[in-house]
Design a protein around this motif. Sequence first.
Motif, PDB file in Angstrom:
ATOM      1  N   ILE A  50      -2.950  54.172  21.860  1.00 46.48           N
ATOM      2  CA  ILE A  50      -2.229  53.859  20.621  1.00 46.48           C
ATOM      3  C   ILE A  50      -1.510  52.518  20.757  1.00 46.48           C
ATOM      4  O   ILE A  50      -1.558  51.687  19.844  1.00 46.48           O
ATOM      5  N   CYS A  51      -0.854  52.290  21.890  1.00 46.13           N
ATOM      6  CA  CYS A  51      -0.135  51.025  22.102  1.00 46.13           C
ATOM      7  C   CYS A  51      -1.069  49.825  22.082  1.00 46.13           C
ATOM      8  O   CYS A  51      -0.696  48.750  21.629  1.00 46.13           O
ATOM      9  N   TYR A  94      -5.357  46.498  15.266  1.00 46.36           N
ATOM     10  CA  TYR A  94      -5.863  46.850  13.938  1.00 46.36           C
ATOM     11  C   TYR A  94      -4.942  46.355  12.837  1.00 46.36           C
ATOM     12  O   TYR A  94      -5.405  45.890  11.793  1.00 46.36           O
ATOM     13  N   LEU A  95      -3.663  46.428  13.072  1.00 46.13           N
ATOM     14  CA  LEU A  95      -2.702  45.966  12.080  1.00 46.13           C
ATOM     15  C   LEU A  95      -2.861  44.471  11.804  1.00 46.13           C
ATOM     16  O   LEU A  95      -2.936  44.043  10.654  1.00 46.13           O
ATOM     17  N   PHE A  96      -2.946  43.674  12.867  1.00 47.18           N
ATOM     18  CA  PHE A  96      -3.063  42.230  12.665  1.00 47.18           C
ATOM     19  C   PHE A  96      -4.448  41.833  12.161  1.00 47.18           C
ATOM     20  O   PHE A  96      -4.584  40.850  11.443  1.00 47.18           O
ATOM     21  N   GLN A  97      -5.479  42.578  12.496  1.00 47.62           N
ATOM     22  CA  GLN A  97      -6.797  42.311  11.920  1.00 47.62           C
ATOM     23  C   GLN A  97      -6.788  42.587  10.425  1.00 47.62           C
ATOM     24  O   GLN A  97      -7.363  41.838   9.643  1.00 47.62           O
ATOM     25  N   PHE A 103      -0.698  37.157  21.122  1.00 46.04           N
ATOM     26  CA  PHE A 103       0.627  37.360  21.708  1.00 46.04           C
ATOM     27  C   PHE A 103       0.960  38.850  21.810  1.00 46.04           C
ATOM     28  O   PHE A 103       1.389  39.329  22.860  1.00 46.04           O
ATOM     29  N   ILE A 104       0.743  39.588  20.735  1.00 48.67           N
ATOM     30  CA  ILE A 104       1.035  41.024  20.724  1.00 48.67           C
ATOM     31  C   ILE A 104       0.118  41.749  21.707  1.00 48.67           C
ATOM     32  O   ILE A 104       0.551  42.658  22.431  1.00 48.67           O
ATOM     33  N   ASN A 105      -1.156  41.370  21.787  1.00 45.66           N
ATOM     34  CA  ASN A 105      -2.076  41.995  22.741  1.00 45.66           C
ATOM     35  C   ASN A 105      -1.646  41.751  24.181  1.00 45.66           C
ATOM     36  O   ASN A 105      -1.783  42.629  25.032  1.00 45.66           O
ATOM     37  N   ALA A 106      -1.123  40.565  24.465  1.00 46.02           N
ATOM     38  CA  ALA A 106      -0.629  40.280  25.817  1.00 46.02           C
ATOM     39  C   ALA A 106       0.562  41.168  26.155  1.00 46.02           C
ATOM     40  O   ALA A 106       0.655  41.700  27.268  1.00 46.02           O
ATOM     41  N   ILE A 107       1.442  41.353  25.199  1.00 41.32           N
ATOM     42  CA  ILE A 107       2.604  42.216  25.425  1.00 41.32           C
ATOM     43  C   ILE A 107       2.161  43.663  25.611  1.00 41.32           C
ATOM     44  O   ILE A 107       2.606  44.343  26.534  1.00 41.32           O
ATOM     45  N   THR A 108       1.286  44.141  24.746  1.00 38.20           N
ATOM     46  CA  THR A 108       0.855  45.540  24.862  1.00 38.20           C
ATOM     47  C   THR A 108       0.042  45.768  26.132  1.00 38.20           C
ATOM     48  O   THR A 108       0.172  46.825  26.755  1.00 38.20           O
TER      49      THR A 108
END
Length: 187
Positions: free
Chosen positions: A126-127, A133-136, A157-162
Amino acid sequence: HINIKNPVIMALLVFIIIIIHCLIRAILMVIAYDSSSNKPEIPKVLSYVIKLLPYLILNFLIYGALTSIGLFLYIIPGILVMTCFALYEPIIIFEQRTNIKCLIESFTRVKSIFFTTFLIVIFCIICEQIPAYLFQYIGRNLGSSALFGLDQAIEIFINAITLSFVITTYISFYDEVKNQNKNKNKN
């Protein structure tokens, strides 16, 4: 969109992506697992990971094949396979078990705490997936050319954090399982 019709080039591209995936995850795991307060020595980390990279790739291919078969059957069997083999990467990296038995070792360690592991795997999926999916979705619905590419920069950026969050979750879980096994062996 990339349109590649040559299957050899497509297979090579997939293999390169697998190598990069295994390399980046292993480097992040080694850096995150280091308990010193010193700056990580990237050349040493890279050398260590490259030494283990063939085993990570081999086990990733086996893990990926089993997970894909499970996902083709239905989503739940795929997630169950992911749960059984959730610890194979830390076992290779931190215990240097470089044969396929690391998958069996992962299953052995996880089977007594299967439900907990299942919840951790679901949480990590989920993380990793929800922000992507949200940013796509946001990127597909942006109509302004001034914002073109901004959605992809934010997604990276968000993918790197997750990814960092997921890796540290798996490392913490690995440590907890390892400590629990040590305590069982003492008793």
